[in-house]
Scaffold this motif. Structure first.
Motif: not given
Lengths: 162, 699, 196
Positions: B304-306, B373-382, B384-387
């Motif tokens: 994701l950094v790259i 906690n990880n599940l929620i972070f991943m959900a936010i990631l999904v 953001c990524f899709w947006g």
């Protein structure tokens, strides 16, 4: 006890600093700048991408706001303003894609992926829990004196796998 | 001369990096320790070499050597010294060099650590770090070279080339184009470096993870080695994001600090996975579980950094941040494909060895909460990524529509915008969920914990947390805001309760006084209490975010001199306007306004509009009165005629926003507590641990 | 002491689990790789979209229909067999004003022959301002709004002003990014096309 009291006071002080929201004033005949901005806030102009129309400083956006003013003065509703702009400049003017055609994907994909994640996690957890092997039962419950419970837990956590 | 020196240093660094990768692989496969040592020296060498290169550009910028194309494009004679230096990261080419230089700094720092106990990682850490560095050097040397100079042929044509082409003379423009005015802000000095530091420092844990996967030393050694690196990386990234917000607040003139701009999100995504990683590694350390997941998270963070760099550098996005259109997109893509597939392939290969050692015994255990906690972070990631990605997909889908006319009604290729409304609505409840977890998790125990044991610890702080909620309810706050404030007080109550209990226990059992007990408690488990301090920082930031998100009010009006605009309790009076030109090439329109609250004079503010002649850009600089309670933020609206007769002002009232900045300071303190190197005791404990562990780890 | 005990316990669990160690199941592998490939495909698609750049000379020009401010529709039939000069502009665009007069002069030169058609596509603009602009430069060739930014998207323009020259066969012959500085610049291109 004293410091617990202090904690209350701190928390209350922390949350007291909340203002009460501002009151609305009655709409006069000519649309005010605020009314225009309220509509423009949800729009984006292609000339300054990613900056909402209400704050975009370019000349193009200024003209757009003038257009909104004119439409509102003619008695158009907020929705009609959006419709006018979509017709003239395309879907990209809206802060959110309209819910049509391919655009549905933006609303559907995240919940589906997240739900799939939850389901996968649920099954994985059930799987893990099945062979409830003799799990190390060295938890906080066995502590004797209540005074030491917290310290015991702390030491135990430090010791766990270090 | 300087340009040739800097360019030479770049090329040599590139060759050294390639050599380092080769030597490390050769050394480890042929079992030749001297080659591995040599590769280590190569990695050490990259830093001084790139320092030469970065210094050359900086000197060229300071001297305003406009023959160098990069210098001409980002500086001008009117720019002050500090801006000429920071112009190093003001344009595509320079900032890539800066990126590579920081990367080399971290790579060199890693080689200097004590490798005695994990020598087998060394060659692979070298390979991963130097490959990443080499990739960026390819981009710089072959595509975005900051040392390209301008030459004029006899026919008057201007040519850009590194070396003087035959029959040309150096061409030196009279003045440079100057730095984008948006970037001429003190915040710009520190925001990009911190963000880049955060980016490059995540390469270190990634390199160790890959080393662990390749060598098969898949216990949690790699996590222990990189724990502090990860924490520092996380801190840099967090501060980079916060300072970016501060910069936007001060410079962009839209009354906010975060616009869900695609490039902001590109930097935010590695932060999400990085934060998830920081939590989930603890499960592996304490319980030996989720080894696959941790590997996956660090691989994801690295890519994701790259990917974030790709988004900003390749011209895929257009936003305030993106650099000009560039040819390096396809290279980034190839690099992402390679790193992602190789890392995931390695992970799948070691799948069996990475099986968890224990099971989750309870949904109320600490590990279960970390998992949520990880599940929620991943959900936010999904989200953001899709947006970020969907508008590009939508636009590109027009190609399908063109190819297959029957589908052209569905695949219209329309450009669309995904604005803040989408992200705020989708992630709002998830942030609330994170706050709940942040409150409950510290009270749960590792391993077994039941609803009953948890409830016993939870009831008192929960009741306490309702007190401020009730108070603010009677102050007239309700709905989502009330819930959000309750969550904030819930987390605060529990976190402080944890400190309180620990101190109390020490006072009772060890007879220490409160301060000594506090000091000793934090010292005993710095990671835990550092973490809690970070939580407190986050909660304070949440107060600021809730304040501005829910309670922000604004108004706009055009008034003559002496005219007044009211907003809530506030009133502003337009006193005067000064219009003048500055020696650094700006026209400034600067208004003086008086601010009153409840009829009482507060202060004078000077919102202004700067017009840059060179770049024909305007900047609206707000006049802000800050207090712990709120910000009163006034903009001189540029797009209405400004005259001494009348002017248009846009006024924002941003309650509590300063808590955001204050919270980030607490966050720094917390990270320092958690990550500062521990002294002897830790080393002793670790040694003891190793002795016991030794027979078991010989698998 | 307690540490030693715990370590031993963990070791016991470890050996127990060791027995049932196995690799990732095949469907999980397929699913994982499918996901990765899907993501990479998405990135690739973005890349393709951005690498396209403007529609270049030699390519067939995209089909479009311009509805003028007067309400007249100009489509393929009207453009058939003519050299088309398609100019993207906007009233808020300062550089556009540089070339506006030259474009009008050129139009007056070629209009009588009937071989050349000038079209103005007004990009992201409001009608009031656009009319003022047309009046200011007394522009007479057909002009109309770029409704829904469809024409500009088809030509993948990057900004205004941009001018596209389409030859009689409907192929793009020349693209000018930015304003024309002289009248000769415009006439040279058109004369070149008329000669060939």
């Amino acid at each position: 006890m004293k410091s617990r009291l202090f904690l209350f006071v701190l928390l209350i002080a922390l949350l007291l600093a909340v203002p009460v929201s501002a009151q609305d004033n009655p709409p006069p005949d000519a649309p005010t700048d605020d009314e225009i901005n309220a509509v423009a806030k949800n729009m984006y102009c292609p000339v300054c991408e990613n900056v909402p129309l209400d704050v975009c400083p370019t000349l193009a956006c200024e003209q757009w706001r003038a257009q909104i003013r004119e439409l509102l003065a003619e008695g158009a509703t907020e929705q009609e303003v959006y419709d006018y702009f979509v017709l003239h400049y395309g879907d990209r003017v809206l802060a959110e894609p309209p819910r049509t055609g391919l655009n549905w994907l933006i609303y559907i994909v995240p919940p589906v992926v997240i739900l799939a994640g939850i389901v996968a996690l649920y099954f994985a957890l059930r799987n893990w829990r099945k062979p409830v092997a003799a799990a190390p039962q060295s938890q906080a419950e066995k502590s004797g004196e209540p005074e030491d419970e917290y310290m015991a837990r702390l030491e135990e956590e430090l010791a766990k796998r270090n | 001369m300087l340009a040739s020196l800097g360019y030479g240093a770049l090329v040599i660094t590139f060759l050294v990096s390639l050599y380092g990768v080769g030597a490390a692989i050769y050394g480890v496969t042929q079992n030749k320790a001297s080659w591995v040592d040599s590769s280590r020296n190569a990695m050490l060498l990259t830093f001084p070499l790139l320092t030469i290169s970065a210094l050359s550009i900086t000197l060229l910028l300071i001297q305003m050597d406009f023959q160098v194309e990069y210098v001409a494009s980002v500086t001008s004679r009117s720019m002050p010294m500090y801006l000429r230096i920071t112009a190093l990261w003001g344009g595509q080419e320079g900032s890539l060099v800066f990126w590579a230089w920081l990367m080399a700094a971290f790579a060199s720092a890693v080689t200097l650590r004590d490798w005695k106990r994990d020598r087998e990682f060394l060659p692979w850490v070298v390979v991963v770090s130097l490959s990443t560095l080499a990739f960026f050097l390819i981009l710089i040397i072959f595509f975005e070279n900051p040392f390209v100079r301008l030459w004029q042929s006899s026919s008057g044509e201007i040519i850009s080339a590194v070396w003087q082409p035959a029959g040309t003379l150096p061409f030196i423009p009279a003045d440079g184009r100057g730095l984008n005015p948006l970037l001429r802000h003190p915040g710009m000095i520190i925001h990009p470096p911190l963000l880049y530091l955060g980016f490059v420092s995540f390469v270190v844990p990634f390199a160790f993870a890959i080393a662990a996967l390749i060598t098969g030393r898949t216990d949690d050694r790699w996590i222990r080695v990189t724990r502090r690196w990860t924490l520092w990386a996380w801190l840099f990234l967090s501060l980079g994001l916060v300072l970016g917000g501060r910069w936007a607040y001060d410079v962009l003139g839209w009354g906010g600090y975060w616009g869900w701009d695609p490039v902001e999100i590109a930097a935010f995504m590695p932060w999400l996975t990085g934060t998830a990683f920081l939590h989930s590694v603890m499960i592996q350390e304490k319980r030996g579980m989720f080894k696959h997941w941790n590997m996956f998270l660090i691989i994801l963070t690295y890519d994701l950094v790259i990917f974030g760099t790709f988004l900003t550098r390749s011209g895929v996005l257009s936003s305030v941040h993106s650099f000009a259109q560039s040819a390096i997109g396809p290279l980034f893509f190839v690099f992402i494909v390679l790193t992602l597939t190789i890392s995931l392939w390695l992970l799948v290969r070691r799948w069996a060895e990475l099986r968890g050692e224990e099971q989750i015994n309870s949904f109320f255990s600490r590990e279960a909460f970390f998992l949520f906690n990880n599940l929620i972070f991943m959900a936010i990631l999904v989200i953001c990524f899709w947006g970020v990605v969907f508008p590009l997909v939508s636009e590109a889908s027009g190609l399908i529509g063109q190819a297959i006319p029957a589908l052209s009604n569905v695949f219209t290729g329309q450009k669309i915008t995904v604005g803040p409304i989408f992200y705020e609505r989708a992630t709002g409840p998830l942030w609330a969920g994170l706050l709940v977890l942040m409150g409950i998790a510290p009270l749960s125990a590792w391993g077994a914990s039941t609803a009953k044991t948890l409830g016993r610890k939870l009831w008192l702080p929960t009741i306490i947390s309702f007190i401020p909620a009730v108070v603010i309810f009677f102050l007239g706050v309700s709905g989502a805001a009330l819930l959000a404030f309750w969550l904030v007080s819930f987390v605060t109550a529990i976190t402080l309760y944890e400190f309180w209990q620990g101190v109390g226990a020490r006072v009772r059992t060890k007879g220490e006084n409160v301060f000594a007990a506090f000091w000793a408690l934090v010292g005993r488990d710095r990671r835990r209490y550092g973490g809690y301090t970070i939580h407190l920082g986050i909660v304070l930031m949440a107060v600021g975010i809730i304040g501005i998100e829910i309670f922000q009010t604004e108004t706009q009006g055009t008034v003559p001199i002496g005219g007044e605009i009211a907003l809530g309790d506030y009133l502003v009076r337009y006193d005067s306007l000064a219009d003048f030109n500055t020696p650094d090439g700006r026209n400034v329109a600067r208004a003086s306004i008086s601010v009153f609250r409840d009829g009482e004079y507060l202060t004078e503010l000077n919102p202004r509009r700067d017009y840059y002649f060179e770049s024909q850009q305007t900047m609206t600089i707000p006049g802000v009165r800050s207090s712990i309670e709120d910000d009163f933020y006034v903009l001189l609206v540029d797009w209405q005629p400004i005259s001494t007769q009348s002017a248009t002002f846009k006024i924002y009232h941003n309650p509590l926003v300063n808590w955001l900045w204050f919270g980030s300071v607490i966050l720094i303190v917390g990270t320092f507590v958690a990550a500062w190197p521990e002294k002897d005791r830790a080393a002793i404990r670790e040694n003891k641990h190793l002795r016991v562990q030794a027979p078991a780890s010989a698998d | 002491m307690a540490e030693t005990e715990l370590e031993l316990q963990t070791d016991a669990v470890e050996t127990e689990v060791e027995n049932e160690r196995r690799g990732m199941s095949l469907w999980a592998k397929l699913l994982a790789w499918g996901l990765v490939l899907g993501l990479l495909a998405v990135v690739a698609v973005q890349l393709v979209a951005t690498q396209q750049g403007n529609v270049g000379p030699g390519e067939p020009a995209p089909n479009f229909t311009l509805t003028t401010f007067a309400g007249e529709e100009i489509g393929a039939a009207e453009m058939q067999g003519k050299i088309i000069v398609l100019n993207f502009w906007a009233s808020w665009c300062k550089p556009c004003e540089q070339e506006a007069a030259d474009l009008q002069t050129a139009w007056e030169m070629y209009e009588p022959s009937g071989e050349v058609l000038f079209l103005g596509a007004d990009y992201v603009d409001t009608q009031i301002e656009a009319s003022k602009y047309l009046e200011k430069f007394s522009i007479t060739y057909p002009n109309g709004p770029d409704l829904g930014t469809r024409i500009s998207q088809a030509f993948r323009i990057r900004g205004v002003p941009e001018t596209y020259f389409i030859d009689k066969e409907g192929n793009l012959a020349y693209v000018k990014i930015g304003p024309f500085t002289t009248l000769a610049e415009i006439t040279d291109i058109i004369d070149g096309l008329l000669d060939s």
